[in-house]
Design a protein around this motif. Structure first.
Motif, PDB file in Angstrom:
ATOM      1  N   THR A  91      -2.313  -0.346   5.683  1.00 31.41           N
ATOM      2  CA  THR A  91      -3.402   0.024   4.782  1.00 31.41           C
ATOM      3  C   THR A  91      -3.541   1.522   4.547  1.00 31.41           C
ATOM      4  O   THR A  91      -3.631   1.982   3.401  1.00 31.41           O
ATOM      5  N   HIS A  92      -3.599   2.312   5.605  1.00 28.47           N
ATOM      6  CA  HIS A  92      -3.893   3.735   5.444  1.00 28.47           C
ATOM      7  C   HIS A  92      -2.719   4.484   4.818  1.00 28.47           C
ATOM      8  O   HIS A  92      -2.931   5.380   3.983  1.00 28.47           O
ATOM      9  N   ALA A  93      -1.496   4.119   5.183  1.00 24.16           N
ATOM     10  CA  ALA A  93      -0.336   4.756   4.561  1.00 24.16           C
ATOM     11  C   ALA A  93      -0.269   4.425   3.072  1.00 24.16           C
ATOM     12  O   ALA A  93       0.029   5.292   2.241  1.00 24.16           O
ATOM     13  N   VAL A  94      -0.544   3.179   2.713  1.00 24.04           N
ATOM     14  CA  VAL A  94      -0.560   2.802   1.299  1.00 24.04           C
ATOM     15  C   VAL A  94      -1.639   3.584   0.566  1.00 24.04           C
ATOM     16  O   VAL A  94      -1.424   4.088  -0.550  1.00 24.04           O
ATOM     17  N   ALA A  95      -2.814   3.712   1.181  1.00 20.95           N
ATOM     18  CA  ALA A  95      -3.907   4.458   0.552  1.00 20.95           C
ATOM     19  C   ALA A  95      -3.496   5.901   0.273  1.00 20.95           C
ATOM     20  O   ALA A  95      -3.735   6.433  -0.820  1.00 20.95           O
ATOM     21  N   VAL A  96      -2.874   6.543   1.254  1.00 19.43           N
ATOM     22  CA  VAL A  96      -2.438   7.931   1.068  1.00 19.43           C
ATOM     23  C   VAL A  96      -1.423   8.038  -0.072  1.00 19.43           C
ATOM     24  O   VAL A  96      -1.434   9.014  -0.837  1.00 19.43           O
ATOM     25  N   SER A  97      -0.569   7.032  -0.216  1.00 18.69           N
ATOM     26  CA  SER A  97       0.470   7.074  -1.265  1.00 18.69           C
ATOM     27  C   SER A  97      -0.119   7.106  -2.667  1.00 18.69           C
ATOM     28  O   SER A  97       0.592   7.421  -3.626  1.00 18.69           O
ATOM     29  N   MET A  98      -1.394   6.770  -2.808  1.00 17.29           N
ATOM     30  CA  MET A  98      -2.036   6.722  -4.120  1.00 17.29           C
ATOM     31  C   MET A  98      -2.817   7.991  -4.451  1.00 17.29           C
ATOM     32  O   MET A  98      -3.327   8.130  -5.570  1.00 17.29           O
ATOM     33  N   LEU A  99      -2.945   8.912  -3.508  1.00 24.04           N
ATOM     34  CA  LEU A  99      -3.773  10.098  -3.723  1.00 24.04           C
ATOM     35  C   LEU A  99      -3.077  11.115  -4.623  1.00 24.04           C
ATOM     36  O   LEU A  99      -1.866  11.333  -4.510  1.00 24.04           O
ATOM     37  N   PRO A 100      -3.836  11.761  -5.507  1.00 26.64           N
ATOM     38  CA  PRO A 100      -3.214  12.637  -6.496  1.00 26.64           C
ATOM     39  C   PRO A 100      -2.664  13.946  -5.929  1.00 26.64           C
ATOM     40  O   PRO A 100      -1.764  14.540  -6.524  1.00 26.64           O
ATOM     41  N   GLU A 101      -3.179  14.400  -4.782  1.00 27.62           N
ATOM     42  CA  GLU A 101      -2.775  15.715  -4.282  1.00 27.62           C
ATOM     43  C   GLU A 101      -1.520  15.680  -3.414  1.00 27.62           C
ATOM     44  O   GLU A 101      -1.047  16.712  -2.944  1.00 27.62           O
ATOM     45  N   ILE A 102      -0.965  14.502  -3.180  1.00 32.33           N
ATOM     46  CA  ILE A 102       0.129  14.371  -2.217  1.00 32.33           C
ATOM     47  C   ILE A 102       1.383  15.138  -2.669  1.00 32.33           C
ATOM     48  O   ILE A 102       1.824  15.029  -3.806  1.00 32.33           O
ATOM     49  N   ASP A 103       1.936  15.899  -1.735  1.00 30.47           N
ATOM     50  CA  ASP A 103       3.191  16.622  -1.960  1.00 30.47           C
ATOM     51  C   ASP A 103       4.341  15.659  -1.695  1.00 30.47           C
ATOM     52  O   ASP A 103       4.496  15.180  -0.567  1.00 30.47           O
ATOM     53  N   PRO A 104       5.173  15.353  -2.679  1.00 32.93           N
ATOM     54  CA  PRO A 104       6.257  14.382  -2.463  1.00 32.93           C
ATOM     55  C   PRO A 104       7.284  14.826  -1.431  1.00 32.93           C
ATOM     56  O   PRO A 104       8.034  14.007  -0.917  1.00 32.93           O
ATOM     57  N   ARG A 105       7.321  16.116  -1.107  1.00 31.13           N
ATOM     58  CA  ARG A 105       8.263  16.600  -0.088  1.00 31.13           C
ATOM     59  C   ARG A 105       7.710  16.476   1.325  1.00 31.13           C
ATOM     60  O   ARG A 105       8.466  16.552   2.304  1.00 31.13           O
ATOM     61  N   ALA A 106       6.392  16.342   1.438  1.00 30.58           N
ATOM     62  CA  ALA A 106       5.742  16.226   2.751  1.00 30.58           C
ATOM     63  C   ALA A 106       4.387  15.575   2.516  1.00 30.58           C
ATOM     64  O   ALA A 106       3.389  16.252   2.291  1.00 30.58           O
ATOM     65  N   VAL A 107       4.388  14.252   2.550  1.00 30.19           N
ATOM     66  CA  VAL A 107       3.200  13.477   2.182  1.00 30.19           C
ATOM     67  C   VAL A 107       1.990  13.851   3.029  1.00 30.19           C
ATOM     68  O   VAL A 107       0.878  13.965   2.524  1.00 30.19           O
ATOM     69  N   LEU A 108       2.221  14.035   4.315  1.00 32.07           N
ATOM     70  CA  LEU A 108       1.130  14.340   5.241  1.00 32.07           C
ATOM     71  C   LEU A 108       1.327  15.722   5.852  1.00 32.07           C
ATOM     72  O   LEU A 108       2.454  16.102   6.180  1.00 32.07           O
ATOM     73  N   PRO A 109       0.253  16.470   6.034  1.00 33.29           N
ATOM     74  CA  PRO A 109       0.362  17.765   6.693  1.00 33.29           C
ATOM     75  C   PRO A 109       0.588  17.588   8.197  1.00 33.29           C
ATOM     76  O   PRO A 109       0.378  16.494   8.728  1.00 33.29           O
ATOM     77  N   PRO A 110       0.991  18.651   8.894  1.00 34.81           N
ATOM     78  CA  PRO A 110       1.217  18.547  10.347  1.00 34.81           C
ATOM     79  C   PRO A 110      -0.100  18.526  11.118  1.00 34.81           C
ATOM     80  O   PRO A 110      -0.553  19.539  11.639  1.00 34.81           O
ATOM     81  N   LEU A 111      -0.694  17.347  11.178  1.00 34.66           N
ATOM     82  CA  LEU A 111      -1.989  17.211  11.846  1.00 34.66           C
ATOM     83  C   LEU A 111      -1.860  17.213  13.362  1.00 34.66           C
ATOM     84  O   LEU A 111      -2.720  17.746  14.071  1.00 34.66           O
ATOM     85  N   THR A 112      -0.822  16.556  13.881  1.00 28.88           N
ATOM     86  CA  THR A 112      -0.635  16.452  15.332  1.00 28.88           C
ATOM     87  C   THR A 112       0.828  16.714  15.682  1.00 28.88           C
ATOM     88  O   THR A 112       1.721  16.612  14.831  1.00 28.88           O
ATOM     89  N   ALA A 113       1.043  17.027  16.957  1.00 32.45           N
ATOM     90  CA  ALA A 113       2.420  17.239  17.406  1.00 32.45           C
ATOM     91  C   ALA A 113       3.260  15.983  17.231  1.00 32.45           C
ATOM     92  O   ALA A 113       4.424  16.044  16.834  1.00 32.45           O
ATOM     93  N   TYR A 114       2.654  14.819  17.506  1.00 32.27           N
ATOM     94  CA  TYR A 114       3.439  13.595  17.487  1.00 32.27           C
ATOM     95  C   TYR A 114       3.829  13.155  16.079  1.00 32.27           C
ATOM     96  O   TYR A 114       4.867  12.535  15.885  1.00 32.27           O
ATOM     97  N   CYS A 115       3.027  13.495  15.080  1.00 31.57           N
ATOM     98  CA  CYS A 115       3.451  13.146  13.723  1.00 31.57           C
ATOM     99  C   CYS A 115       4.654  13.988  13.326  1.00 31.57           C
ATOM    100  O   CYS A 115       5.545  13.516  12.604  1.00 31.57           O
ATOM    101  N   VAL A 116       4.720  15.231  13.822  1.00 32.60           N
ATOM    102  CA  VAL A 116       5.898  16.067  13.561  1.00 32.60           C
ATOM    103  C   VAL A 116       7.095  15.550  14.355  1.00 32.60           C
ATOM    104  O   VAL A 116       8.218  15.440  13.848  1.00 32.60           O
TER     105      VAL A 116
END
Length: 224
Positions: free
Chosen positions: A98-123
Motif C-alpha cells: 500500500t504505502h509504496a504504491v501510494a508514494v509512486s503516485m505523488l507528483p514530487e517524486i524524483d524518478p532517480r531516487a523515489v525516496l530520500p535517505p530517511l534511515t540507514a537501513y533504507c540506504v
C-alpha cells in the motif's frame, strides 16, 4: 529434501509471511528464484502468495518456457529484464504494498531516487529506488523500461502498481522489499513536515563502511 524442493518451500514460506502481514492483497504480487541451471521457479498467475502449493509453482527453463507446474505470472517480462540487467540477482519480489504504491503516485517524486535517505537501513538495503512510468500489468514494454536503467538499481517502483526488488537471495529480496515499504510509510507520515534526512556525508559513510553500490547521481534530493 532436494535443493529445488527446499527453494519451492522457501517461496511458499516467504509468500505466506508477506500475505499474512497485508503486504500484497488477494492474488497480487509474485516471487521468482533463479536456479543454477539458468531456469527459474516463479509463483503462478492468479495465485495468492498466502496459499502457494510448492508442487504447483511454475518451473521455467533458461529461455523462459514452462517446464512444469501451473501457468506462470504474467509479469515474466518484468522479472526477466531485471535478471538480465542485474547479473548478481538470484531472486525477485514484486508486491502491491500500500504505502509504496501510494508514494509512486505523488507528483514530487524524483524518478532517480523515489525516496530520500530517511534511515540507514533504507540506504543499506535499497540504495536508491527508481520510478518506472505506468504500464499495463504484464505489458512487455515494462521490460524495456527496466533494461533502460542499465542494472544500476536493485529496487524499482512501478508507477501506480508496486515495488519490484532483486536480491542475491530470496531472504535478501524480501527484507529489502519490506524495508522499501516501511520507508514509504515513513515518507508519507513525514511528508511536508520538513524531516531531517541523512546528510550526503552520512550516506557516503554508509557507502564506504558497508561497501554499497549506489546509482550515479544518487544523493540528497529535494522531496518537497
Amino acid at each position: 529434501m532436494s535443493d529445488e524442493a527446499r527453494l519451492r518451500e522457501e517461496i511458499c514460506r516467504y509468500g505466506r509471511s508477506l500475505f499474512e502481514r497485508g503486504l500484497t492483497p488477494g492474488s497480487s504480487g509474485n516471487i521468482s528464484l533463479r536456479l543454477p541451471d539458468g531456469g527459474w521457479l516463479v509463483s503462478p498467475t492468479n495465485a495468492s502468495l498466502g496459499f502457494l502449493d510448492p508442487a504447483r509453482i511454475s518451473r521455467l527453463d533458461a529461455d523462459g518456457r514452462l517446464v512444469s507446474g501451473d501457468k506462470p505470472t504474467k509479469e515474466i517480462p518484468l522479472h526477466a529484464a531485471l535478471y538480465e540487467s542485474r547479473g548478481e540477482a538470484r531472486a525477485i519480489v514484486h508486491l502491491h504494498s500500500t504505502h509504496a504504491v501510494a508514494v509512486s503516485m505523488l507528483p514530487e517524486i524524483d524518478p532517480r531516487a523515489v525516496l530520500p535517505p530517511l534511515t540507514a537501513y533504507c540506504v543499506m538495503r535499497n540504495g536508491a529506488t527508481a520510478l518506472v512510468p505506468y504500464y499495463r500489468p504484464g505489458d512487455p514494454a515494462v521490460a524495456d523500461a527496466i533494461r533502460g536503467l542499465s542494472g544500476r538499481y536493485s529496487s524499482v517502483l512501478l508507477a501506480n502498481h508496486g515495488p519490484v526488488v532483486a536480491g542475491e537471495s530470496l531472504e535478501g529480496a524480501v527484507f529489502a522489499t519490506e524495508e522499501l515499504e516501511e520507508t514509504a510509510k515513513l515518507y508519507l507520515l513525514l511528508r511536508n513536515l520538513n524531516p531531517r534526512m541523512l546528510s550526503p556525508a552520512q550516506v557516503q559513510d554508509l557507502v564506504s563502511h558497508f561497501g554499497l553500490r549506489l546509482p550515479e547521481d544518487h544523493g540528497h534530493h529535494d522531496h518537497g
